[in-house]
Write a protein that holds these residues in place. Structure first.
Motif, PDB file in Angstrom:
ATOM      1  N   TYR A   1      -0.612   1.470  11.646  1.00 54.66           N
ATOM      2  CA  TYR A   1      -2.047   1.172  11.547  1.00 54.66           C
ATOM      3  C   TYR A   1      -2.602   1.657  10.204  1.00 54.66           C
ATOM      4  N   GLY A   2      -2.168   2.841   9.776  1.00 52.53           N
ATOM      5  CA  GLY A   2      -2.645   3.392   8.509  1.00 52.53           C
ATOM      6  C   GLY A   2      -2.262   2.529   7.322  1.00 52.53           C
ATOM      7  N   LEU A   3      -1.023   2.058   7.306  1.00 55.22           N
ATOM      8  CA  LEU A   3      -0.554   1.207   6.215  1.00 55.22           C
ATOM      9  C   LEU A   3      -1.304  -0.122   6.184  1.00 55.22           C
ATOM     10  N   GLU A   4      -1.502  -0.713   7.356  1.00 49.69           N
ATOM     11  CA  GLU A   4      -2.211  -1.999   7.412  1.00 49.69           C
ATOM     12  C   GLU A   4      -3.670  -1.847   6.992  1.00 49.69           C
ATOM     13  N   LEU A   5      -4.321  -0.775   7.440  1.00 47.48           N
ATOM     14  CA  LEU A   5      -5.716  -0.554   7.055  1.00 47.48           C
ATOM     15  C   LEU A   5      -5.825  -0.275   5.561  1.00 47.48           C
ATOM     16  N   GLU A   6      -4.863   0.450   5.004  1.00 41.16           N
ATOM     17  CA  GLU A   6      -4.865   0.685   3.560  1.00 41.16           C
ATOM     18  C   GLU A   6      -4.718  -0.631   2.814  1.00 41.16           C
ATOM     19  N   HIS A   7      -3.856  -1.493   3.319  1.00 39.40           N
ATOM     20  CA  HIS A   7      -3.623  -2.795   2.703  1.00 39.40           C
ATOM     21  C   HIS A   7      -4.902  -3.637   2.672  1.00 39.40           C
ATOM     22  N   MET A   8      -5.691  -3.559   3.750  1.00 41.73           N
ATOM     23  CA  MET A   8      -6.874  -4.416   3.864  1.00 41.73           C
ATOM     24  C   MET A   8      -8.162  -3.783   3.345  1.00 41.73           C
ATOM     25  N   LEU A   9      -8.300  -2.455   3.467  1.00 40.63           N
ATOM     26  CA  LEU A   9      -9.593  -1.824   3.186  1.00 40.63           C
ATOM     27  C   LEU A   9      -9.639  -1.012   1.899  1.00 40.63           C
ATOM     28  N   SER A  10      -8.494  -0.804   1.255  1.00 38.17           N
ATOM     29  CA  SER A  10      -8.492  -0.076  -0.015  1.00 38.17           C
ATOM     30  C   SER A  10      -8.342  -1.079  -1.158  1.00 38.17           C
ATOM     31  N   PRO A  11      -8.432  -0.626  -2.399  1.00 38.20           N
ATOM     32  CA  PRO A  11      -8.253  -1.561  -3.524  1.00 38.20           C
ATOM     33  C   PRO A  11      -6.802  -1.987  -3.735  1.00 38.20           C
ATOM     34  N   TYR A  12      -5.891  -1.499  -2.883  1.00 40.94           N
ATOM     35  CA  TYR A  12      -4.474  -1.688  -3.160  1.00 40.94           C
ATOM     36  C   TYR A  12      -3.756  -2.425  -2.032  1.00 40.94           C
ATOM     37  N   ASN A  13      -2.840  -3.328  -2.407  1.00 43.24           N
ATOM     38  CA  ASN A  13      -1.968  -3.971  -1.433  1.00 43.24           C
ATOM     39  C   ASN A  13      -0.741  -3.101  -1.198  1.00 43.24           C
ATOM     40  N   LEU A  14      -0.192  -3.165   0.001  1.00 47.16           N
ATOM     41  CA  LEU A  14       0.974  -2.362   0.342  1.00 47.16           C
ATOM     42  C   LEU A  14       2.087  -3.246   0.874  1.00 47.16           C
ATOM     43  N   ASN A  15       3.295  -2.909   0.507  1.00 48.84           N
ATOM     44  CA  ASN A  15       4.463  -3.653   0.940  1.00 48.84           C
ATOM     45  C   ASN A  15       5.311  -2.746   1.839  1.00 48.84           C
ATOM     46  N   PHE A  16       5.492  -3.127   3.087  1.00 47.32           N
ATOM     47  CA  PHE A  16       6.330  -2.337   3.981  1.00 47.32           C
ATOM     48  C   PHE A  16       6.958  -3.237   5.035  1.00 47.32           C
ATOM     49  N   LEU A  17       8.034  -2.750   5.665  1.00 46.05           N
ATOM     50  CA  LEU A  17       8.763  -3.489   6.690  1.00 46.05           C
ATOM     51  C   LEU A  17       8.980  -2.594   7.900  1.00 46.05           C
ATOM     52  N   VAL A  18       8.954  -3.199   9.075  1.00 48.30           N
ATOM     53  CA  VAL A  18       9.226  -2.468  10.313  1.00 48.30           C
ATOM     54  C   VAL A  18      10.296  -3.218  11.084  1.00 48.30           C
ATOM     55  N   TYR A  19      11.320  -2.486  11.515  1.00 46.19           N
ATOM     56  CA  TYR A  19      12.322  -3.090  12.388  1.00 46.19           C
ATOM     57  C   TYR A  19      12.797  -2.032  13.384  1.00 46.19           C
ATOM     58  N   LYS A  20      12.453  -2.253  14.646  1.00 42.77           N
ATOM     59  CA  LYS A  20      12.788  -1.316  15.730  1.00 42.77           C
ATOM     60  C   LYS A  20      12.252   0.081  15.397  1.00 42.77           C
ATOM     61  N   ASP A  21      13.135   1.079  15.279  1.00 45.86           N
ATOM     62  CA  ASP A  21      12.652   2.448  15.072  1.00 45.86           C
ATOM     63  C   ASP A  21      12.621   2.866  13.605  1.00 45.86           C
TER      64      ASP A  21
END
Length: 358
Positions: free
Chosen positions: A137-157
């Protein structure tokens, strides 16, 4: 206030539920990867990593048996290709895994992977962590609400995060802040006010100086500084509102002093309004994406009942909105906070339109 009293001793990791998992897949955040966090724990030994001043960085450089090293290196190169390129094997021959570091400090205990292009010696990092819904949630909110885009991946754990470049806040405050010009100090004070406001609005906690970076950008005849969060472990968990305001951590004392010395109260208020307006605009421009994320967060369990009760009461005492007292989850508290910021921005904008007509 002491750090021990301000922060909980340990935050648990919360699993990614089915709805959040589907959201990640829909927005291309969920991609199959060839290695997991647990695989990297099979190191056979380590050495301490020291900084340029020979001080312990709290990272250790790990190494693996010869057989496992080949497999792990190849898998990490493939992860780099998935994260930064098209996922094909065509660039793997040009990559080298220079180091795998493991952080023994904090909740997330991440691995830091150093990847070098052997053709030109350019290098970068990425991080391998255990998946935690709060961090997602923190990464997604940073991506949308801060001046910066973020690149990350999630797979299982397993969570893969790109490296966020910048000067670690603790190093900057200690080594570089005293050398800044008076003009640069004023600019840093302004950025700290805006950073402080942004963290509080979106409930990102624990922004001690080593959890954010200072990003300098050269612009004509001067340097522009920005402050950027790099750790999203404490998204929507703590019950004390002060945890979501970087100004209350002792590690940021010199930045707070900078604000006090360099900015008048009217300027501080102005920068707070500016940041709230920018966040409101980003909420509106994010459209359905942020709506979907918040809907999932509203029903998710990412904190304790005690923390939820404490936080909603403290926010109610601040803005006297009864809706906060009715909140049942941290997601609902977050939703109400973002909606409060957006409504205030819309009300002010409408007032300005009406005043301009008459």
């Amino acid at each position: 206030m002491s750090e021990e009293k301000l922060m909980s001793k340990k935050k648990p990791a919360y699993p990614v539920n089915d709805r959040l998992d589907a959201y990640l897949e829909n927005y291309n955040r969920k991609i199959e990867i060839p290695i997991f966090y647990e695989d990297l724990l099979r190191f056979s030994g380590s050495v301490t990593v020291y900084d340029v001043n020979d001080e312990d960085t709290l990272w250790i450089r790990v190494y693996y048996s010869e057989f496992e090293r080949q497999e792990i290196d190849l898998s990490l190169k493939k992860v780099y290709s998935i994260l930064h390129s098209d996922g094909s094997d065509s660039i793997i021959q040009y990559l080298n895994i220079d180091a795998v570091d493991y952080c023994t400090f904090g909740n997330s205990k991440p691995f830091r992977i150093k990847v070098r292009n052997i053709l030109n010696d350019n290098f970068t990092y990425f991080y391998v962590k255990k998946t935690d819904a709060s961090r997602v949630y923190g990464l997604e909110l940073e991506h949308m609400l801060s001046p910066y885009n973020l690149n990350f991946l999630v797979y299982k754990d397993t969570l893969i995060e790109e490296h966020i470049a910048g000067i670690p806040g603790d190093f900057f405050i200690k080594e570089m802040l005293p050398k800044c010009t008076e003009s640069e100090k004023s600019q840093l004070a302004k950025e700290f006010v805006k950073f402080n406001e942004r963290c509080m609005i979106r409930l990102l906690g624990d922004m001690r100086s080593y959890n954010y970076v200072i990003v300098p950008t050269h612009d004509f005849d001067h340097v522009v500084y920005k402050i950027r969060a790099i750790d999203f472990d404490q998204q929507c968990f703590e019950g004390k509102l002060k945890v979501y305001r970087p100004q209350f951590f002792k590690e940021n004392y010199l930045m707070v002093e900078l604000v006090r010395k360099k900015l008048q109260k009217k300027s501080v208020d102005q920068y707070k309004v500016e940041e709230r307006s920018i966040v409101a605009k980003r909420i509106k421009s994010s459209g359905n994406r942020i709506k979907k994320l918040i809907e999932i967060c509203r029903e998710d369990e990412i904190s304790t009942p005690e923390n939820i009760e404490m936080l909603k009461e403290q926010i109610y005492e601040l803005i006297l909105d009864m809706d906060f007292r009715k909140s049942k989850t941290m997601g609902e508290v977050l939703d109400l906070g973002l909606d409060f910021v957006k409504r205030n921005y819309e009300d002010v904008s409408m007032k300005q339109i009406i005043e301009s007509r008459y």
